[in-house]
Design an enzyme around this catalytic site. Structure first.
Site, short mmCIF file in Angstrom:
data_model
loop_
_atom_site.label_atom_id
_atom_site.label_comp_id
_atom_site.label_asym_id
_atom_site.label_seq_id
_atom_site.Cartn_x
_atom_site.Cartn_y
_atom_site.Cartn_z
N ASN A 108 0.88 -1.18 0.00
CA ASN A 108 0.00 0.00 0.00
C ASN A 108 0.91 1.22 0.00
OD1 ASN A 108 -1.82 2.04 0.47
ND2 ASN A 108 -2.23 1.47 2.61
N LYS A 144 0.16 4.23 -0.26
CA LYS A 144 -0.46 5.44 0.29
C LYS A 144 -0.22 6.61 -0.66
CE LYS A 144 0.14 3.46 4.82
NZ LYS A 144 0.16 3.63 6.24
N HIS A 181 -9.53 1.17 4.83
CA HIS A 181 -8.25 1.32 5.54
C HIS A 181 -8.47 2.24 6.74
CE1 HIS A 181 -4.11 2.45 6.42
NE2 HIS A 181 -3.75 1.36 5.76
N GLU A 198 -6.82 4.60 7.90
CA GLU A 198 -6.59 6.03 7.64
C GLU A 198 -7.83 6.65 7.00
OE1 GLU A 198 -2.88 5.65 5.53
OE2 GLU A 198 -1.91 5.01 7.39
N GLU A 210 -5.49 -5.15 10.61
CA GLU A 210 -4.45 -4.15 10.84
C GLU A 210 -4.74 -3.40 12.14
OE1 GLU A 210 -2.48 -2.97 6.90
OE2 GLU A 210 -4.20 -1.67 7.18
N GLY A 231 2.42 2.01 10.71
CA GLY A 231 3.37 3.11 10.52
C GLY A 231 4.07 3.54 11.79
N SER A 282 3.41 -2.44 10.31
CA SER A 282 4.88 -2.47 10.44
C SER A 282 5.48 -3.82 10.05
CB SER A 282 5.30 -2.06 11.86
OG SER A 282 4.84 -0.74 12.14
#
Ligand code: PEP
Length: 251
Positions: free
Chosen positions: A9, A11, A95, A97, A167, A173, A213
């Site tokens: 991904n 991003k 996701h 985010e 996730e 991250g 991660s």
């Protein structure tokens, strides 16, 4: 046997030319498609270049989001039909985010997941708890609800093709990875929920990725766990060498 699936991904990183070069450089190096599904999910505007660059070698291209309608007055949005038209095969849905920053809800995740199947796109449906929820022992109930809401109303055949990415938000991250046992416990729970809600066949068919991660140093252990079938990877998917190592670990 579920085929491993390693998805990068990107991003909001890379310019389109950099993305295309990344794929061209991997051309001769990626493992065969029979062994592992390799997916790169890029920003929308890179997608036509990437699907062209990915022709005839074992990598699929995915989007990081989409709208659920086919077309209409939705300024700034991209439809599943548009993605299919340019040979995109996968789409990340929900996701964290997007849930946190762009108002994505379980309801919109469900609409998008159904829309993906209407256009023969494979959805990668993301679920995962916050640090607070983990500390309050709410992980299982929260993730269970996200799975049930996100997949509600799909047919048995569609369910079997879904990819779920577990996730934990606190591991994305941050450099903090869930231990492989922590990650596997939640993936096992998701599979149990699929069995209880749908059927053993569905539970055994659905591929569940871990994300948070993931890097070359921890992928082998994560993939050795019983219910982890692959990884959704942010940071470590941006460098060709580390992405290749991750894909090779899946093969
Ligand atoms: C992600 O973007 O889905 C992700 C897991 O990011 P990272 O690998 O950088 O934690």
């Amino acid at each position: 046997m579920r085929k491993p699936i390693i998805a990068g991904n990107w991003k909001m990183h890379k310019l389109a030319g950099e993305g295309a070069r990344f794929l061209m450089d991997l051309r001769e190096k990626l493992p065969e498609a029979e062994k592992v599904d390799t997916v790169v999910c890029s920003p929308y505007i890179h997608l036509p270049l990437l699907t062209e660059a990915a022709r005839d070698f074992p990598v699929s291209v995915g989007a990081q989001n989409m709208h659920f309608e086919d077309s209409g007055a939705f300024t700034g949005e991209v439809s599943p039909e548009m993605l299919k038209d340019i040979l995109v095969e996968y789409v990340i849905i929900g996701h964290s985010e997007r849930r946190e920053m762009f108002g994505e809800t379980d309801e919109s995740v469900n609409k998008k997941t159904k829309a993906a199947f209407n256009h023969e796109l494979t959805p990668i449906v993301c679920v995962g708890e916050s640090l607070e929820q983990r500390e309050n022992n709410e992980t299982f109930t929260f993730v269970e609800q996200q799975v049930k809401n996100g997949l509600d109303g799909l047919t048995e055949e569609q369910l079997k093709q879904v990819v779920i990415a577990y996730e934990p938000i606190w591991a994305i991250g941050t450099g903090k990875t869930a231990t492989s046992e922590e990650a596997n416990d939640v993936c096992t729970h998701i599979r149990q929920v699929l069995k209880d809600t749908y059927s053993e066949d569905v539970a055994q068919a659905v591929r569940i990725q871990y994300g948070g991660s993931v890097k070359p140093a921890n992928i082998d252990e994560l993939l050795s766990m019983s219910d982890i079938d692959g990884a959704l990877v942010g940071g470590a998917s941006l460098e060709e060498d580390s992405f290749l190592k991750l894909v090779e670990a899946g093969a």
